[in-house]
Design a protein around this motif. Structure first.
Motif, mmCIF file in Angstrom:
data_model
loop_
_atom_site.group_PDB
_atom_site.id
_atom_site.type_symbol
_atom_site.label_atom_id
_atom_site.label_comp_id
_atom_site.label_asym_id
_atom_site.label_seq_id
_atom_site.Cartn_x
_atom_site.Cartn_y
_atom_site.Cartn_z
ATOM 1 N N GLU A 1 0.808 -1.222 0.000
ATOM 2 C CA GLU A 1 0.000 0.000 0.000
ATOM 3 C C GLU A 1 0.842 1.273 0.000
ATOM 4 O O GLU A 1 0.336 2.352 -0.278
ATOM 5 C CB GLU A 1 -0.941 0.004 1.211
ATOM 6 C CG GLU A 1 -1.985 -1.091 1.147
ATOM 7 C CD GLU A 1 -2.953 -1.018 2.318
ATOM 8 O OE1 GLU A 1 -2.613 -0.404 3.364
ATOM 9 O OE2 GLU A 1 -4.051 -1.573 2.187
ATOM 10 N N ILE A 2 2.122 1.160 0.325
ATOM 11 C CA ILE A 2 2.999 2.340 0.385
ATOM 12 C C ILE A 2 3.323 2.836 -1.020
ATOM 13 O O ILE A 2 3.724 2.070 -1.894
ATOM 14 C CB ILE A 2 4.326 2.013 1.120
ATOM 15 C CG1 ILE A 2 4.078 1.737 2.598
ATOM 16 C CG2 ILE A 2 5.364 3.127 0.945
ATOM 17 C CD1 ILE A 2 3.672 2.946 3.414
ATOM 18 N N GLU A 3 3.145 4.124 -1.222
ATOM 19 C CA GLU A 3 3.539 4.779 -2.474
ATOM 20 C C GLU A 3 4.623 5.794 -2.147
ATOM 21 O O GLU A 3 4.540 6.496 -1.135
ATOM 22 C CB GLU A 3 2.352 5.485 -3.136
ATOM 23 C CG GLU A 3 1.263 4.559 -3.621
ATOM 24 C CD GLU A 3 1.700 3.627 -4.752
ATOM 25 O OE1 GLU A 3 2.717 3.919 -5.423
ATOM 26 O OE2 GLU A 3 1.027 2.609 -4.967
ATOM 27 N N THR A 4 5.622 5.873 -2.995
ATOM 28 C CA THR A 4 6.704 6.835 -2.816
ATOM 29 C C THR A 4 6.551 7.945 -3.842
ATOM 30 O O THR A 4 6.397 7.671 -5.029
ATOM 31 C CB THR A 4 8.075 6.160 -2.984
ATOM 32 O OG1 THR A 4 8.183 5.095 -2.034
ATOM 33 C CG2 THR A 4 9.203 7.153 -2.755
ATOM 34 N N ILE A 5 6.596 9.164 -3.369
ATOM 35 C CA ILE A 5 6.542 10.324 -4.250
ATOM 36 C C ILE A 5 7.885 11.037 -4.145
ATOM 37 O O ILE A 5 8.342 11.378 -3.052
ATOM 38 C CB ILE A 5 5.397 11.278 -3.859
ATOM 39 C CG1 ILE A 5 4.060 10.573 -4.085
ATOM 40 C CG2 ILE A 5 5.483 12.580 -4.644
ATOM 41 C CD1 ILE A 5 2.858 11.382 -3.694
ATOM 42 N N PHE A 6 8.511 11.230 -5.292
ATOM 43 C CA PHE A 6 9.807 11.902 -5.339
ATOM 44 C C PHE A 6 9.602 13.373 -5.682
ATOM 45 O O PHE A 6 8.906 13.706 -6.636
ATOM 46 C CB PHE A 6 10.712 11.253 -6.397
ATOM 47 C CG PHE A 6 11.032 9.823 -6.098
ATOM 48 C CD1 PHE A 6 11.953 9.494 -5.117
ATOM 49 C CD2 PHE A 6 10.406 8.800 -6.785
ATOM 50 C CE1 PHE A 6 12.249 8.176 -4.820
ATOM 51 C CE2 PHE A 6 10.696 7.478 -6.510
ATOM 52 C CZ PHE A 6 11.615 7.161 -5.522
ATOM 53 N N LEU A 7 10.219 14.225 -4.891
ATOM 54 C CA LEU A 7 10.197 15.665 -5.155
ATOM 55 C C LEU A 7 11.620 16.122 -5.441
ATOM 56 O O LEU A 7 12.569 15.660 -4.808
ATOM 57 C CB LEU A 7 9.628 16.423 -3.952
ATOM 58 C CG LEU A 7 8.162 16.126 -3.611
ATOM 59 C CD1 LEU A 7 7.752 16.875 -2.348
ATOM 60 C CD2 LEU A 7 7.250 16.497 -4.766
ATOM 61 N N VAL A 8 11.734 17.021 -6.382
ATOM 62 C CA VAL A 8 13.038 17.541 -6.786
ATOM 63 C C VAL A 8 13.258 18.884 -6.098
ATOM 64 O O VAL A 8 12.385 19.755 -6.142
ATOM 65 C CB VAL A 8 13.100 17.699 -8.327
ATOM 66 C CG1 VAL A 8 14.427 18.299 -8.762
ATOM 67 C CG2 VAL A 8 12.851 16.362 -9.008
#
Length: 159
Positions: free
Chosen positions: A111-118
């Protein structure tokens, strides 16, 4: 309400971390800055010091909660009823590590989603390791860390 967790050791907490955190706080209703006890390396600051510095450096952000955690991130995320992890992605050099971390967390909890921010361009090559080296050599810290962190680092390197 949307909620995300930005985990890390934050040793030390840099302006790059703050930049990613402020971006996340514009996207989500609530963001938890989760200071990890385990880092896999020797820390400059202990867990309580890192927590206090993060709290002080981010006190201007209303939708932020600073906390600490031990053990696996996925277990902490579950305890917080949160399924989104924020990670900063600076350069290609971060990609392999961050991708392996995201895949491992996904395997541990689908269920974990990773969102990458720059980060903003001026923080693209900023790292905690670089800041520790600067402090070790008595270099200027103000362009790299919040003032409270710079002060704490100077005290550590003087003693």
């Amino acid at each position: 309400m949307s909620k995300a967790i930005y985990p890390g050791t934050f040793d030390p907490f840099t302006l790059g971390h703050l930049n990613i955190l402020e971006k996340a706080c514009h996207i989500f209703d609530e963001v938890i800055l989760a200071v990890a006890e385990y880092s896999g390396k020797e820390n400059l600051f202990n867990l309580q010091e890192r927590y206090e510095l993060c709290k002080k450096a981010t006190e201007h952000i209303p939708n932020l909660v600073v906390s600490t955690f031990q053990g696996l991130f996925v277990d902490y995320a579950k305890s917080q009823n949160c399924k989104i992890m924020i990670r900063g992605m600076r350069a290609v050099s971060d990609f392999e590590y961050e991708l392996s971390l995201a895949i491992t967390n996904k395997k541990l909890n689908p269920e974990i989603e990773t969102i990458f921010l720059v980060p903003s361009l001026k923080y693209m090559y900023l790292s905690s390791s670089m800041v520790r080296q600067l402090a070790d050599l008595n270099g200027p810290l103000e362009d790299y860390v919040p003032a409270c962190v710079a002060e704490a680092m100077r005290k550590k390197y003087v003693s």
